[in-house]
Design an enzyme around this catalytic site. Structure first.
Site, PDB file in Angstrom:
ATOM      1  N   ARG A  56       1.037  -1.201   0.241  1.00  0.00           N
ATOM      2  CA  ARG A  56      -0.190  -0.177   0.547  1.00  0.00           C
ATOM      3  C   ARG A  56       1.095   1.107  -0.162  1.00  0.00           C
ATOM      4  O   ARG A  56       2.046   1.389   0.351  1.00  0.00           O
ATOM      5  CB  ARG A  56      -0.739   0.098   1.361  1.00  0.00           C
ATOM      6  CG  ARG A  56      -2.260  -0.521   1.370  1.00  0.00           C
ATOM      7  CD  ARG A  56      -2.984  -0.645   0.195  1.00  0.00           C
ATOM      8  NE  ARG A  56      -3.784  -1.587   0.503  1.00  0.00           N
ATOM      9  CZ  ARG A  56      -4.474  -2.378  -0.709  1.00  0.00           C
ATOM     10  NH1 ARG A  56      -3.695  -2.521  -1.765  1.00  0.00           N
ATOM     11  NH2 ARG A  56      -5.283  -3.317  -0.239  1.00  0.00           N
ATOM     12  N   GLU A  80      -4.628   7.997  -4.231  1.00  0.00           N
ATOM     13  CA  GLU A  80      -4.449   7.124  -5.721  1.00  0.00           C
ATOM     14  C   GLU A  80      -6.128   7.441  -6.358  1.00  0.00           C
ATOM     15  O   GLU A  80      -6.906   7.726  -5.246  1.00  0.00           O
ATOM     16  CB  GLU A  80      -4.548   5.438  -5.630  1.00  0.00           C
ATOM     17  CG  GLU A  80      -3.146   4.878  -5.678  1.00  0.00           C
ATOM     18  CD  GLU A  80      -2.980   2.949  -4.913  1.00  0.00           C
ATOM     19  OE1 GLU A  80      -4.154   2.827  -5.665  1.00  0.00           O
ATOM     20  OE2 GLU A  80      -2.157   2.229  -4.773  1.00  0.00           O
ATOM     21  N   HIS A 117      -1.657   1.104 -10.020  1.00  0.00           N
ATOM     22  CA  HIS A 117      -2.282  -0.447  -8.429  1.00  0.00           C
ATOM     23  C   HIS A 117      -3.451  -1.822  -9.248  1.00  0.00           C
ATOM     24  O   HIS A 117      -3.956  -2.113  -9.658  1.00  0.00           O
ATOM     25  CB  HIS A 117      -2.784  -0.018  -8.384  1.00  0.00           C
ATOM     26  CG  HIS A 117      -3.346  -0.924  -7.170  1.00  0.00           C
ATOM     27  ND1 HIS A 117      -3.856   0.206  -5.372  1.00  0.00           N
ATOM     28  CD2 HIS A 117      -3.509  -1.927  -6.295  1.00  0.00           C
ATOM     29  CE1 HIS A 117      -4.439  -0.965  -4.373  1.00  0.00           C
ATOM     30  NE2 HIS A 117      -3.600  -1.891  -5.067  1.00  0.00           N
TER      31      HIS A 117
HETATM   32  N1  LIG Z   1      -0.659  -3.963  -5.694  1.00  0.00           N
HETATM   33  C1  LIG Z   1      -1.653  -4.862  -5.431  1.00  0.00           C
HETATM   34  O1  LIG Z   1      -2.666  -4.638  -5.900  1.00  0.00           O
HETATM   35  C2  LIG Z   1      -1.913  -5.515  -4.750  1.00  0.00           C
HETATM   36  C3  LIG Z   1      -1.480  -5.390  -3.091  1.00  0.00           C
HETATM   37  N2  LIG Z   1      -1.722  -6.139  -2.037  1.00  0.00           N
HETATM   38  C4  LIG Z   1      -1.487  -5.866  -0.293  1.00  0.00           C
HETATM   39  O2  LIG Z   1      -0.388  -6.602  -0.090  1.00  0.00           O
HETATM   40  C5  LIG Z   1      -1.065  -6.978   1.583  1.00  0.00           C
HETATM   41  C6  LIG Z   1       0.010  -8.357   1.615  1.00  0.00           C
HETATM   42  O3  LIG Z   1      -1.083  -9.547   1.077  1.00  0.00           O
HETATM   43  P1  LIG Z   1      -0.668 -10.807   2.150  1.00  0.00           P
HETATM   44  O4  LIG Z   1       0.893 -11.177   1.745  1.00  0.00           O
HETATM   45  O5  LIG Z   1      -1.847 -11.441   0.864  1.00  0.00           O
HETATM   46  O6  LIG Z   1      -1.231 -10.605   3.485  1.00  0.00           O
HETATM   47  P2  LIG Z   1      -0.503 -11.690   4.531  1.00  0.00           P
HETATM   48  O7  LIG Z   1      -1.568 -11.237   5.852  1.00  0.00           O
HETATM   49  O8  LIG Z   1      -0.559 -12.841   4.026  1.00  0.00           O
HETATM   50  O9  LIG Z   1       1.039 -11.288   4.630  1.00  0.00           O
HETATM   51  C7  LIG Z   1       1.745  -9.893   5.624  1.00  0.00           C
HETATM   52  C8  LIG Z   1       2.625  -9.752   5.628  1.00  0.00           C
HETATM   53  O10 LIG Z   1       3.732  -9.503   6.813  1.00  0.00           O
HETATM   54  C9  LIG Z   1       3.985  -9.327   8.003  1.00  0.00           C
HETATM   55  N3  LIG Z   1       3.823  -7.881   8.571  1.00  0.00           N
HETATM   56  C10 LIG Z   1       2.858  -7.051   9.119  1.00  0.00           C
HETATM   57  N4  LIG Z   1       2.974  -6.154   9.822  1.00  0.00           N
HETATM   58  C11 LIG Z   1       4.017  -6.081  10.248  1.00  0.00           C
HETATM   59  C12 LIG Z   1       5.283  -5.118  10.547  1.00  0.00           C
HETATM   60  N5  LIG Z   1       4.655  -4.058  10.872  1.00  0.00           N
HETATM   61  N6  LIG Z   1       6.744  -5.677   9.787  1.00  0.00           N
HETATM   62  C13 LIG Z   1       6.876  -6.966   9.209  1.00  0.00           C
HETATM   63  N7  LIG Z   1       6.272  -7.689   9.149  1.00  0.00           N
HETATM   64  C14 LIG Z   1       4.706  -7.024   9.091  1.00  0.00           C
HETATM   65  C15 LIG Z   1       2.849 -10.180   8.835  1.00  0.00           C
HETATM   66  O11 LIG Z   1       3.512 -11.158   9.782  1.00  0.00           O
HETATM   67  C16 LIG Z   1       2.645 -10.924   7.543  1.00  0.00           C
HETATM   68  O12 LIG Z   1       3.146 -12.102   7.257  1.00  0.00           O
HETATM   69  C17 LIG Z   1      -2.474  -6.761   1.661  1.00  0.00           C
HETATM   70  O13 LIG Z   1      -2.281  -6.389   2.971  1.00  0.00           O
HETATM   71  C18 LIG Z   1      -2.112  -5.958   0.385  1.00  0.00           C
HETATM   72  O14 LIG Z   1      -1.956  -4.208   0.862  1.00  0.00           O
HETATM   73  C19 LIG Z   1      -2.431  -7.260  -2.344  1.00  0.00           C
HETATM   74  C20 LIG Z   1      -2.695  -7.969  -3.724  1.00  0.00           C
HETATM   75  C21 LIG Z   1      -2.659  -6.778  -4.486  1.00  0.00           C
HETATM   76  O1  LIG Z   2      -5.915  -7.029  -3.139  1.00  0.00           O
HETATM   77  C1  LIG Z   2      -5.838  -6.051  -2.905  1.00  0.00           C
HETATM   78  O2  LIG Z   2      -5.627  -5.660  -1.987  1.00  0.00           O
HETATM   79  C2  LIG Z   2      -5.654  -5.024  -4.295  1.00  0.00           C
HETATM   80  O3  LIG Z   2      -4.388  -4.067  -3.356  1.00  0.00           O
HETATM   81  C3  LIG Z   2      -5.978  -5.743  -5.381  1.00  0.00           C
HETATM   82  O4  LIG Z   2      -6.193  -6.986  -5.573  1.00  0.00           O
END
Ligand SMILES: NC(=O)C1=CN([C@@H]2O[C@H](COP(=O)(O)OP(=O)(O)OC[C@H]3O[C@@H](n4cnc5c(N)ncnc54)[C@H](O)[C@@H]3O)[C@@H](O)[C@H]2O)C=CC1
Ligand SMILES: O=C(O)C(=O)CO
Length: 321
Positions: free
Chosen positions: A239, A268, A287
């Protein structure tokens, strides 16, 4: 009994709407590329039994307090920082998101951005499009190597781990920082756990894969950027506000780090006048981390199914709260 009422905050393909219409009354915002207006959302949330939303909808406390019989919010995303989940929980509203289904697609894009930033792909495309390619030249558009470099992954969750698998295929040295160590990843990919300072000071590529929370707000600030190697590349597909954009602009301009690849921004969408776009060493995308045809279709189907589960009174299968 009246059919439950579902509001979809963005125009969806007919099959997704039809999935809900089999048992619900459905209304949908008319546009695919324009977010629902605040006024319309306020009107709809009052009457809706379920809300099908996405990352650009601000479902805050004020919005949720307008809901009179909302039972479920399903967001077509894994990140849910745009939803006040505490207020939803207090009001007994289930919130569902779409983890896993987009993990590999988002990791692909993260790696694409890493490679594009390291090897100056966007600059190369511009050179040809602007008719500026003079001749092959020994040091023209030289980038930095990816293979055998060190990647530092901040947030070793689903996507972080999928990025690490890709890095392993490039013989990269993988270090990571997470809320807790992941011995399974260390064993399967040879990754090692590092404190933030060690990760920042030793990595050639720093990839941010955390959710956006109070703790991760400006996790990469001026101080963190100063610790990074001068030749390092920052990649952010999590993000926007996990990185302090003003500090990033200053660090890139001052040559404190080499380059940045960004799929997400603090506010955004950004326009062409965004300061970061004046820098040739920034590769910016709008994004699109999870934006493959198959993945977005599956995310939409999953979101509709969460709504149906919630309206049946079941616990939604990917429950946030
Ligand atoms: N650019 C895009 O289109 C997309 C962006 N995202 C973003 O990616 C993020 C992560 O997605 P997932 O991997 O599925 O989530 P997840 O919950 O599996 O992984 C997040 C990791 O970050 C760690 N974490 C949380 N706070 C932390 C901190 N302060 N310091 C270090 N590590 C920390 C957690 O322990 C966890 O292992 C989503 O929350 C979303 O914001 C996700 C999908 C698409
Ligand atoms: O899934 C998310 O968090 C996104 O940013 C868009 O896929």
């Amino acid at each position: 009994m009246d059919e439950p009422y579902v509001f979809i905050t963005r125009r969806m393909p007919e099959d997704i709407k039809a999935r809900l219409e089999a048992s619900c009354r459905v209304s949908m915002w008319e546009y695919e590329d324009i977010p629902v207006s605040k006024g319309r959302l306020e009107e709809e949330i009052k009457h809706a039994d379920a809300l099908f939303c996405n990352v650009s909808d601000n479902i805050d406390n004020e919005m949720l307090n307008k809901a009179e019989h909302l039972k479920v919010i399903a967001t077509m995303a894994v990140g849910y920082n745009n939803i006040d989940i505490q207020t939803a929980a207090d009001k007994g509203i289930q919130v569902a998101h779409t983890p896993d289904v987009l993990t590999e697609t988002t990791a692909d894009l993260t790696f694409a951005l890493l490679m594009a930033s390291a090897r100056r792909i966007a600059e190369g495309i511009d050179v040809i499009r602007n008719n500026e390619w003079g001749a092959w030249a020994p040091f023209f558009l030289t980038g930095r190597d990816i293979h055998h470099a060190r990647i530092g992954i901040i947030g070793m969750g689903r996507i972080g781990e999928a990025v690490a698998r890709r890095a392993s295929g490039f013989n990269m040295d993988i270090v990571y920082h997470n809320r807790s160590p992941k011995p399974d990843v260390e064993e399967s990919l040879g990754a090692s756990y590092a404190g933030m300072d060690e990760l920042l000071t030793t990595s050639d590529f720093v990839c941010v894969q955390t959710p956006y929370t109070k703790e991760t707000h400006h996790l990469i600030d001026g101080n963190a950027l100063q610790k990074m190697k001068k030749n390092a590349v920052l990649i952010n597909t999590s993000r926007g506000a996990v990185v302090d954009e003003t500090a990033l602009y200053e660090a890139l301009q001052a040559g404190e780090i080499r380059a940045a690849g960004l799929d997400v921004f603090e506010k955004e969408p950004i326009g062409a006048d965004h300061p970061l776009l004046t820098l040739p060493n920034v590769t910016a995308l709008p994004h699109i981390g999870s934006a493959s045809e198959d993945t977005r279709q599956k995310m939409a189907e999953m979101t509709a199914d969460h709504i149906l589960e919630g309206l049946r009174g079941d616990t939604v299968s990917n429950k946030v709260v």
